[in-house]
Design a protein around this motif. Structure first.
Motif, short mmCIF file in Angstrom:
data_model
loop_
_atom_site.label_atom_id
_atom_site.label_comp_id
_atom_site.label_asym_id
_atom_site.label_seq_id
_atom_site.Cartn_x
_atom_site.Cartn_y
_atom_site.Cartn_z
N ALA A 206 0.83 -1.35 0.14
CA ALA A 206 -0.02 0.08 -0.33
C ALA A 206 0.94 0.79 0.29
N GLY A 207 1.50 2.23 -1.07
CA GLY A 207 2.07 3.35 -1.12
C GLY A 207 3.80 2.32 -0.81
N LYS A 208 3.24 3.92 0.35
CA LYS A 208 4.50 3.57 0.86
C LYS A 208 4.20 2.79 2.41
N THR A 209 3.07 3.39 2.91
CA THR A 209 2.38 2.52 4.24
C THR A 209 3.35 1.20 4.56
N TYR A 210 2.94 0.01 3.70
CA TYR A 210 2.86 -1.31 4.14
C TYR A 210 3.52 -1.63 2.85
N ALA A 211 4.42 -2.98 3.18
CA ALA A 211 5.10 -3.80 2.34
C ALA A 211 4.89 -5.28 2.42
N GLY A 212 4.65 -6.33 2.71
CA GLY A 212 4.78 -7.69 3.31
C GLY A 212 3.93 -8.47 3.02
N PRO A 213 3.84 -9.63 3.90
CA PRO A 213 2.82 -10.52 3.86
C PRO A 213 1.79 -10.89 4.21
N ALA A 214 0.79 -10.88 3.22
CA ALA A 214 -0.66 -11.28 4.16
C ALA A 214 -1.21 -12.52 3.65
N VAL A 215 -1.90 -13.38 4.68
CA VAL A 215 -2.37 -14.21 4.35
C VAL A 215 -4.11 -14.19 3.85
N VAL A 216 -3.82 -15.42 2.72
CA VAL A 216 -5.42 -14.73 1.31
C VAL A 216 -6.24 -16.14 1.72
N CYS A 217 -7.77 -15.61 2.28
CA CYS A 217 -8.01 -16.86 2.46
C CYS A 217 -9.46 -16.71 1.91
N ARG A 218 -10.42 -17.51 0.77
CA ARG A 218 -11.59 -17.56 -0.19
C ARG A 218 -12.98 -17.67 1.50
N ALA A 219 -13.07 -17.20 1.37
CA ALA A 219 -14.38 -17.07 1.95
C ALA A 219 -16.20 -17.26 1.44
N THR A 269 -16.34 -7.35 -10.56
CA THR A 269 -15.81 -7.72 -9.07
C THR A 269 -15.16 -6.57 -7.93
N ALA A 270 -15.97 -6.55 -7.10
CA ALA A 270 -16.10 -5.69 -6.21
C ALA A 270 -15.29 -5.69 -5.19
N THR A 271 -14.21 -4.45 -4.99
CA THR A 271 -13.08 -4.67 -4.82
C THR A 271 -12.65 -3.19 -3.23
N LEU A 272 -12.42 -3.63 -1.95
CA LEU A 272 -12.19 -2.88 -1.48
C LEU A 272 -10.99 -3.73 -0.33
N GLU A 273 -9.28 -2.41 -1.22
CA GLU A 273 -8.88 -2.37 -0.89
C GLU A 273 -7.37 -1.42 -0.13
N ALA A 274 -6.40 -1.59 1.19
CA ALA A 274 -5.58 -0.84 1.65
C ALA A 274 -5.16 0.45 0.11
N THR A 275 -5.12 1.84 0.73
CA THR A 275 -4.20 2.43 0.01
C THR A 275 -3.23 3.13 0.87
N SER A 276 -4.12 2.72 2.22
CA SER A 276 -2.58 3.27 3.18
C SER A 276 -3.46 2.23 4.10
N PHE A 277 -1.94 1.98 4.87
CA PHE A 277 -2.08 0.88 5.86
C PHE A 277 -0.34 1.46 7.03
#
Length: 293
Positions: A206-219, A269-277
């Motif tokens: 997310a820009g310069k605020t976060y870069a790293g791993p995320a766990v991906v789940c199917r819902a 597709t509806a997507t809610l995504e962090a732009t800053s974290f």
């Protein structure tokens, strides 16, 4: 400028009212329940909501989590070309305890306004059971609506608290332990289960605020009560295999927050995504205050 699909407004607005984090705690409720808490971690994040690649909303959240309590405050509004056909804004808040094994929500409040129509929900919960439910406008009794009974009000999470995953013990936060669960949600109108299954670990940014791993789940979505089984949208969501959530740890806590949510809809597709974290560990008392209306 990209033109919005004319089918977008009637299909998106009901979902937008639920997705914009549109609620606020009343002053009296806050005075009785919210003070200062010792936070182990704090998250400040901003999100963009798009449908078929077109931005229709933005939201922001603040999370304070300590060793025994948590609070989430969020605000959201309609943006982009969606403002030409609709208006909507609001804020949301939830507060509860952190026990040995799980989050235990105590208070949830929502207040939304879209196209001049107001909606509010307030829940008071004790030991996982909704003891007080205040919904405006009242739910319309319909022949095909599955009735919500007292049984459905036990062992529930509110929608805001349910968006965050708590991993107890010493298990790796970024593992299958974060996903393998079913979350029982009651939003004041409907009771439904959101099931998560582990897919993979993925790098996000997310820009310069976060870069790293995320766990991906199917819902997965399973309606329990308050819904209308004959509605095409209910049937579609029950059969929807294209719903995913990316979870990222909040530093200093055993909580994971949604970084991205992706849901296939009938119009794209509806997507809610962090732009800053921005998440950081804390070791001091932090004030917990009310969201601004």
């Amino acid at each position: 400028m990209r033109q919005i699909d004319p089918r977008l407004r009637p299909a998106v607005m009901p979902a937008l009212r639920r997705l914009t984090w549109s609620a606020a705690l009343t002053s009296a409720l806050l005075a009785a329940t919210i003070g200062a808490a010792r936070a182990e971690g704090r998250l400040s994040a901003k999100y963009s909501l798009t449908v078929a690649g077109v931005e229709i909303g933005r939201a922001s959240i603040t999370v304070d989590a300590g060793d025994t309590a948590y609070q989430v405050i969020g605000t959201g509004k309609v943006t982009g070309i969606m403002r030409a056909v609709s208006a909507g804004k609001g804020s949301a808040a939830a507060r509860g305890a952190i026990t040995v094994n799980k989050l235990a929500p105590q208070i949830y409040a929502l207040s939304a306004e879209a196209d001049g129509k107001a909606e509010s929900v307030r829940l008071a919960m004790v030991a996982g059971t909704a003891k007080e439910v205040d919904v405006e406008p009242p739910i319309k009794p319909l022949p095909d609506r599955v009735e919500v009974t007292e049984t459905h009000l036990a062992n529930i999470m509110d929608p805001v608290s349910g968006a965050f995953v708590y991993v107890p013990g010493t298990a790796d936060l970024l593992s299958a332990a974060a996903c393998d669960r079913s979350i029982p949600i009651f939003d004041g109108r409907q009771r439904y289960d959101v099931s998560l299954t582990f897919l993979r670990i993925e790098q996000v940014k997310a820009g310069k605020t976060y870069a790293g791993p995320a766990v991906v789940c199917r819902a997965g979505y399973t309606p329990v009560a308050g819904h209308r089984p004959t509605r095409s949208t209910v049937k579609y969501m029950m059969e929807n295999k294209e719903m995913y959530v990316w979870l990222v740890p909040i530093a200093g806590t055993r909580l994971l927050a949604p970084f991205r949510v992706s849901i296939a809809t009938m119009i794209g597709t509806a997507t809610l995504e962090a732009t800053s974290f921005e998440a950081e560990a804390k070791d001091k008392a932090v004030p917990i205050s009310a969201p601004k209306p």
